[in-house]
Structure formats: C-alpha cells, structure tokens
Design a protein around this motif. Structure first.
Motif, mmCIF file in Angstrom:
data_model
loop_
_atom_site.group_PDB
_atom_site.id
_atom_site.type_symbol
_atom_site.label_atom_id
_atom_site.label_comp_id
_atom_site.label_asym_id
_atom_site.label_seq_id
_atom_site.Cartn_x
_atom_site.Cartn_y
_atom_site.Cartn_z
ATOM 1 N N ALA A 1 0.846 -1.058 0.065
ATOM 2 C CA ALA A 1 0.074 0.044 0.003
ATOM 3 C C ALA A 1 0.891 1.276 0.001
ATOM 4 N N TRP A 2 2.077 1.146 0.873
ATOM 5 C CA TRP A 2 2.860 2.348 0.918
ATOM 6 C C TRP A 2 3.523 2.743 -0.542
ATOM 7 N N THR A 3 3.416 1.892 -1.443
ATOM 8 C CA THR A 3 4.119 2.167 -2.771
ATOM 9 C C THR A 3 3.196 2.412 -3.774
ATOM 10 N N MET A 4 2.130 2.324 -3.553
ATOM 11 C CA MET A 4 0.998 2.549 -4.725
ATOM 12 C C MET A 4 0.765 4.249 -5.112
ATOM 13 N N GLY A 5 0.689 4.209 -6.302
ATOM 14 C CA GLY A 5 0.673 5.474 -6.962
ATOM 15 C C GLY A 5 -0.421 6.204 -7.115
ATOM 16 N N GLY A 6 -1.505 5.534 -6.708
ATOM 17 C CA GLY A 6 -2.925 6.255 -6.695
ATOM 18 C C GLY A 6 -3.457 6.077 -8.155
ATOM 19 N N LEU A 7 -4.554 6.874 -8.553
ATOM 20 C CA LEU A 7 -5.408 6.412 -9.828
ATOM 21 C C LEU A 7 -4.465 6.912 -10.927
ATOM 22 N N ALA A 8 -3.868 7.983 -10.636
ATOM 23 C CA ALA A 8 -2.981 8.552 -11.742
ATOM 24 C C ALA A 8 -1.483 8.014 -11.765
ATOM 25 N N GLY A 9 -0.971 7.405 -10.820
ATOM 26 C CA GLY A 9 0.280 7.032 -10.993
ATOM 27 C C GLY A 9 0.644 5.519 -11.634
ATOM 28 N N ASN A 10 1.775 5.470 -11.737
ATOM 29 C CA ASN A 10 2.005 3.849 -12.082
ATOM 30 C C ASN A 10 2.733 3.409 -10.453
ATOM 31 N N ASP A 11 2.626 2.116 -10.643
ATOM 32 C CA ASP A 11 3.047 1.547 -9.262
ATOM 33 C C ASP A 11 4.696 0.972 -9.488
ATOM 34 N N GLY A 12 5.456 1.919 -10.008
ATOM 35 C CA GLY A 12 6.663 1.447 -9.990
ATOM 36 C C GLY A 12 7.025 0.438 -11.194
ATOM 37 N N ARG A 13 6.115 0.409 -11.943
ATOM 38 C CA ARG A 13 6.465 -0.536 -13.055
ATOM 39 C C ARG A 13 7.402 -0.164 -14.027
ATOM 40 N N SER A 14 8.344 -1.215 -14.367
ATOM 41 C CA SER A 14 9.474 -0.718 -15.018
ATOM 42 C C SER A 14 9.395 -1.160 -16.456
ATOM 43 N N PRO A 15 10.061 0.261 -17.208
ATOM 44 C CA PRO A 15 9.975 -0.001 -18.787
ATOM 45 C C PRO A 15 10.012 -1.425 -19.381
ATOM 46 N N ALA A 16 11.042 -2.362 -18.487
ATOM 47 C CA ALA A 16 11.027 -3.880 -19.121
ATOM 48 C C ALA A 16 9.838 -4.356 -19.021
ATOM 49 N N HIS A 17 9.092 -4.155 -17.709
ATOM 50 C CA HIS A 17 7.837 -4.902 -17.606
ATOM 51 C C HIS A 17 6.842 -4.512 -18.876
ATOM 52 N N ASP A 18 6.636 -3.368 -19.140
ATOM 53 C CA ASP A 18 6.031 -2.819 -20.211
ATOM 54 C C ASP A 18 6.233 -3.478 -21.364
ATOM 55 N N GLU A 19 7.694 -3.465 -21.834
ATOM 56 C CA GLU A 19 8.289 -3.959 -22.918
ATOM 57 C C GLU A 19 7.897 -5.483 -22.878
ATOM 58 N N LEU A 20 7.820 -6.195 -21.912
ATOM 59 C CA LEU A 20 7.816 -7.798 -21.885
ATOM 60 C C LEU A 20 6.125 -7.748 -22.107
#
Ligand code: ZN
Length: 289
Positions: A43-62
């Motif tokens: 919960a302490w890492t969540m970015g809220g509705l607008a944010g991303n939760d620390g997703r990496s570019p590698a994650h999106d690429e994968l």
C-alpha cells in the motif's frame, strides 16, 4: 528496474482505514508505539489512480512482446510477502520493482502462456523492510473446441485453493465437519481460517466443530455473470453460525427467491463431484419450529 518514493510516509490514518476495512483490531496497530500491519507493505508504494506503481519499462516492454505473441489475457495467480522490519508512522518508503522471472511456456486450463513474477523491494533509509512478489499468468485464452481445453465434458465447479493456512478446514469438510479456528491464547473464534488471531496476535490455535445451526445474516441471488457449472439464479448466503462466526455458502432447500434474512438454516454437505464436497445451508428446515 524501476521504482520510486512512497506517495505519503507511513501514517496513522491509512493504517486506521486499512484496519477498519479488514476488521483487524490488533492493538499493535494503534497508539503511540503503533506499527503498520505488515500486509500493508504494498500500500505504501501505490501511486494512486493517476500514477504507476513503479512498473518498469522492462515490464511494459515484456507485456507488449507477449501481447504481440497472442498472450493477451492476464490473471493474477499469487502474491508472497516477506517482512524484515516493521514500518512505523513517519517512515519514508522507497521501492524498486523488477521482473524477477518469466517461466517457460506452460499450458493451463485457461490457456497457454507464461508466468511472470515481479519483485518489489521496499526500503526505509536504505534498509530493506520487506519484499513483495506478485505472480501473474499472461496467456492466450483457449478457444472453445480448441486444442488446449479438454473435450466437452460437463463443466466442473472450480476447485478450492488449498494451502497450508486452510488445509485443515478442507480436511474437515472432506470428513463432513465444519471446523472453526479457535485462538489458544484468548479463545476467540475465527472464520475463515487465518494463520493468526486478529484479537490478540496469537498464532497457536485449535478447532471447534460447528454444531451446524445458523441463520441467514445476508444473502445475494446470483443471476449474472454466468459461470460454467453453475446454474443461475441461485442464492448465496452469509450465514451466521450458532458459534457466532459467519461463512459464505450456498443456501439450498428453498427456491432462490424465498431466501430471507434471519431464516434458520442447517448445515449440510453437498457432493459437488467425485473429488470434493462443499458445506451448504438448508433453509427448508425451519418451518414448524
Ligand atoms: Zn487470540
């Protein structure tokens, strides 16, 4: 790898809301020496509705790569957390996330795909406070009549997920006993099964067998969405057992539209198929007192 800083420091209001939502009354989460519930880690890492939760570019690429291969569907499979130090109000959290592993291609009942494990390390002042691993299956849905699905047998009810925390419950069900956990320290009953006591934090427990009497505390009638092996409409109750705990289960014995709050019900075991039974509650037993 990607990461960031927690949007807010660990704080008492979020802890209070979490505990209220979870029904967790553990005194360790209140007062001047409060710690945050360990399971709030993510919960302490969540970015809220607008944010991303620390997703990496590698994650999106994968993900884009797998989408391109036809593995377009996603289902969450499990989550594991490790706790190394408690978080307390005022702690400023930083985190980094990485794709930890991608499985070889697997064929599941849902379809063929890859299990992807994402790992997030959560730190305070550089010190590791906990680790959160989240696993999903990214898959190509099996087409009806296609290769991955077994030939059209009658659809089967979903299997229960049995793990070390609830195995005793399912063993009880198999023996036609509805077992409620009881804290050995403070005797508080709990259901569903949990590894620890919400009232005192104790982790030692034994069980008591439900006598089988209950009342409908609340209920819903399922019309939609349709699930294979279920035949809507049907009633699902939140049944308050005579022992005081509540259980979600099918309500049988009366037509779905005759179920009412407060109805007395009686425990039965429904033979679902040749592999397992389920506790259900018969509402057709109360008339005539
Ligand atoms: Zn207790």
């Amino acid at each position: 790898m990607a990461g960031g800083t927690g949007r807010d420091p660990v704080n008492a209001p979020m802890i209070r809301h979490w505990c209220e939502a979870m029904g967790d009354t553990n005194p360790a989460y209140r007062g001047p020496d409060a710690i945050a519930p360990p399971t709030m880690l993510q919960a302490w890492t969540m970015g809220g509705l607008a944010g991303n939760d620390g997703r990496s570019p590698a994650h999106d690429e994968l993900f884009a790569l797998l989408d391109g291969e036809g593995f377009t569907s996603v289902v969450a499979t499990d989550c594991e957390q490790e706790y190394l130090r408690p978080l307390r109000p005022g702690d400023e959290v930083t985190f980094d996330a990485r794709v930890e592993s991608v499985s070889a291609r697997k064929t599941t009942k849902l379809g063929t795909g890859h299990f992807i494990t994402t790992r997030m390390d959560v730190r305070v002042g550089g010190e590791l406070a906990g680790t959160h691993r989240f696993r999903i299956l990214k898959y190509a849905p099996a087409k009806p009549g296609g290769g991955a699905r077994p030939p059209a047998a009658a659809p089967r009810r979903p299997r229960p997920v049995v793990n070390r925390d609830n195995a005793g419950f399912w063993e009880g069900v198999a023996a036609h006993r509805l077992l409620i956990q009881r804290c050995e320290r403070c005797a508080t009953l709990r259901f569903p099964w949990l590894p620890g006591c919400n009232a005192c934090g104790g982790d030692a427990w034994d069980t008591v067998e439900a006598c089988g009497d209950g009342t409908v505390y609340s209920y819903v009638v399922m019309h939609h969405p349709p699930f294979p092996a279920f035949d809507p409409p049907y009633a699902v109750g939140l049944v308050e057992l005579a022992e005081g705990v509540r259980i979600v289960a099918g309500v049988v014995g009366v037509p779905y539209d005759k179920v009412r709050i407060g109805m007395p019900v009686r425990l039965e075991f429904l033979r679902v198929d040749d592999e397992f039974d389920l506790p259900v509650f018969n509402a057709g037993v109360g008339s005539g007192g």
